[in-house]
Motif scaffolding. Structure first.
Motif, PDB file in Angstrom:
ATOM      1  N   ASP A 233       0.818  -1.217   0.000  1.00 17.85           N
ATOM      2  CA  ASP A 233       0.000   0.000   0.000  1.00 17.85           C
ATOM      3  C   ASP A 233       0.850   1.264   0.000  1.00 17.85           C
ATOM      4  OD1 ASP A 233      -2.290  -1.518   0.017  1.00 17.85           O
ATOM      5  OD2 ASP A 233      -2.524  -1.472   2.199  1.00 17.85           O
ATOM      6  N   GLY A 234       2.040   1.167   0.592  1.00 20.89           N
ATOM      7  CA  GLY A 234       2.912   2.338   0.636  1.00 20.89           C
ATOM      8  C   GLY A 234       3.846   2.457  -0.551  1.00 20.89           C
ATOM      9  N   ALA A 235       3.768   1.496  -1.457  1.00 17.89           N
ATOM     10  CA  ALA A 235       4.657   1.515  -2.627  1.00 17.89           C
ATOM     11  C   ALA A 235       4.041   2.363  -3.729  1.00 17.89           C
ATOM     12  CB  ALA A 235       4.909   0.086  -3.116  1.00 17.89           C
ATOM     13  N   THR A 236       4.053   3.669  -3.531  1.00 17.30           N
ATOM     14  CA  THR A 236       3.495   4.590  -4.517  1.00 17.30           C
ATOM     15  C   THR A 236       4.482   4.786  -5.664  1.00 17.30           C
ATOM     16  OG1 THR A 236       4.458   6.515  -3.413  1.00 17.30           O
ATOM     17  CG2 THR A 236       2.255   5.795  -2.685  1.00 17.30           C
ATOM     18  N   THR A 237       3.963   5.219  -6.781  1.00 18.91           N
ATOM     19  CA  THR A 237       4.835   5.457  -7.934  1.00 18.91           C
ATOM     20  C   THR A 237       5.854   6.563  -7.615  1.00 18.91           C
ATOM     21  OG1 THR A 237       3.153   6.957  -8.842  1.00 18.91           O
ATOM     22  CG2 THR A 237       3.176   4.689  -9.661  1.00 18.91           C
TER      23      THR A 237
ATOM     24  N   THR B 157      14.028 -10.297   0.681  1.00 14.13           N
ATOM     25  CA  THR B 157      13.288 -11.237   1.523  1.00 14.13           C
ATOM     26  C   THR B 157      11.952 -10.648   1.953  1.00 14.13           C
ATOM     27  OG1 THR B 157      15.422 -12.019   2.359  1.00 14.13           O
ATOM     28  CG2 THR B 157      13.461 -12.719   3.549  1.00 14.13           C
ATOM     29  N   ALA B 158      11.981  -9.442   2.494  1.00 15.89           N
ATOM     30  CA  ALA B 158      10.756  -8.798   2.976  1.00 15.89           C
ATOM     31  C   ALA B 158       9.786  -8.526   1.831  1.00 15.89           C
ATOM     32  CB  ALA B 158      11.101  -7.495   3.685  1.00 15.89           C
ATOM     33  N   ALA B 159      10.312  -8.040   0.710  1.00 16.30           N
ATOM     34  CA  ALA B 159       9.450  -7.733  -0.431  1.00 16.30           C
ATOM     35  C   ALA B 159       8.800  -8.992  -0.987  1.00 16.30           C
ATOM     36  CB  ALA B 159      10.265  -7.036  -1.520  1.00 16.30           C
ATOM     37  N   THR B 160       9.540 -10.096  -0.995  1.00 16.75           N
ATOM     38  CA  THR B 160       8.991 -11.356  -1.506  1.00 16.75           C
ATOM     39  C   THR B 160       7.794 -11.800  -0.685  1.00 16.75           C
ATOM     40  OG1 THR B 160      11.131 -12.087  -2.373  1.00 16.75           O
ATOM     41  CG2 THR B 160       9.488 -13.784  -1.938  1.00 16.75           C
ATOM     42  N   PHE B 161       7.933 -11.789   0.636  1.00 16.49           N
ATOM     43  CA  PHE B 161       6.834 -12.205   1.497  1.00 16.49           C
ATOM     44  C   PHE B 161       5.649 -11.254   1.372  1.00 16.49           C
ATOM     45  CE2 PHE B 161       9.952 -14.979   3.143  1.00 16.49           C
ATOM     46  CZ  PHE B 161       9.312 -15.963   3.868  1.00 16.49           C
ATOM     47  N   GLU B 162       5.939  -9.973   1.275  1.00 22.82           N
ATOM     48  CA  GLU B 162       4.874  -8.975   1.133  1.00 22.82           C
ATOM     49  C   GLU B 162       4.135  -9.166  -0.187  1.00 22.82           C
ATOM     50  OE1 GLU B 162       2.530  -5.592   2.080  1.00 22.82           O
ATOM     51  OE2 GLU B 162       3.950  -6.704   3.326  1.00 22.82           O
TER      52      GLU B 162
END
Length: 211
Positions: free
Chosen positions: A27-31, A102-107
């Motif tokens: 949700d926080g990964a804005t363009t 690692t964190a991005a994969t799980f997310e």
């Protein structure tokens, strides 16, 4: 100043997205954040990608590709236990090298499973398909059933994922290194027992047939 090729820009945005997703979640990964992380402007991001969904599709492929590189990078001209150990260690090293990955994969997997069930499953499906192939090739001189190969793949994934969760939680390299050795020992003990059982079953059936 030399113009950066679109392919390189896309790579920059993919890597930036991994970092932003790791830090801020989906949700926080804005363009805007992704563009800033890539040291580019939002207009360039939209020039490379029609939508954030398109960018995320490439991020999924990037994640799947990292697993594929680790698994296919293991030596297939070896024994099945050695190949399994090399793959497990390789995946854990990949996690240890990049907490952001690692964190991005799980997310990503969790989010995709909620929003797009098939895409969330696809990351695991691609990894398992590559893993089964590598394990089957390693077992060529000592064939085991597809069911046993699936069990080994499952145990590898379970050990690697458990390691990743502990690594993300405590972020202690020394502890993580120790846990890597524990995981490899657990895999070795389980494999020895499981392969011995698998080898004994045909022998029992053969004796029963003679009787």
């Amino acid at each position: 100043m030399a113009r950066i090729p679109v392919a390189q820009r896309r790579r920059d945005f993919i890597e930036a997205a991994v970092e932003v997703i790791s830090a801020h979640g989906i949700d926080g990964a804005t363009t805007r954040r992704i563009a800033e992380q890539a040291k580019a402007n939002v207009a360039m991001l939209h020039y490379c990608y029609d939508s954030k969904e398109d960018l995320f599709a490439d991020v999924y492929e990037y994640v799947a590709g990292k697993y594929r590189e680790v698994i296919e990078g293991s030596d297939s001209h070896t024994t099945l236990p050695e190949a399994a150990q090399a793959i497990l260690r390789g995946v854990m090293e990949c996690y240890l090298d990049s907490p952001s990955f690692t964190a991005a994969t799980f997310e990503l997997v969790s989010w995709a499973r909620r929003q797009h069930g098939d895409r969330g499953i696809a990351v695991y499906d691609h990894a398992f398909e590559t893993l089964r192939k590598a394990l089957t090739e390693a077992a060529a001189d000592d064939p085991v059933t597809p069911e046993v190969i699936d069990e080994i793949a499952y145990v590898l994934a379970t050990l690697a994922d458990g390691f990743a969760v502990n690594w993300l939680t405590f972020n202690d390299v020394a502890v993580a290194r120790g846990q890597m050795e524990v995981n490899c020992s657990v895999l070795d003990a389980w494999l020895s027992s499981r392969l011995a059982t698998a080898a004994a079953k045909p022998a029992r059936r053969k004796r029963a047939a003679k009787a």
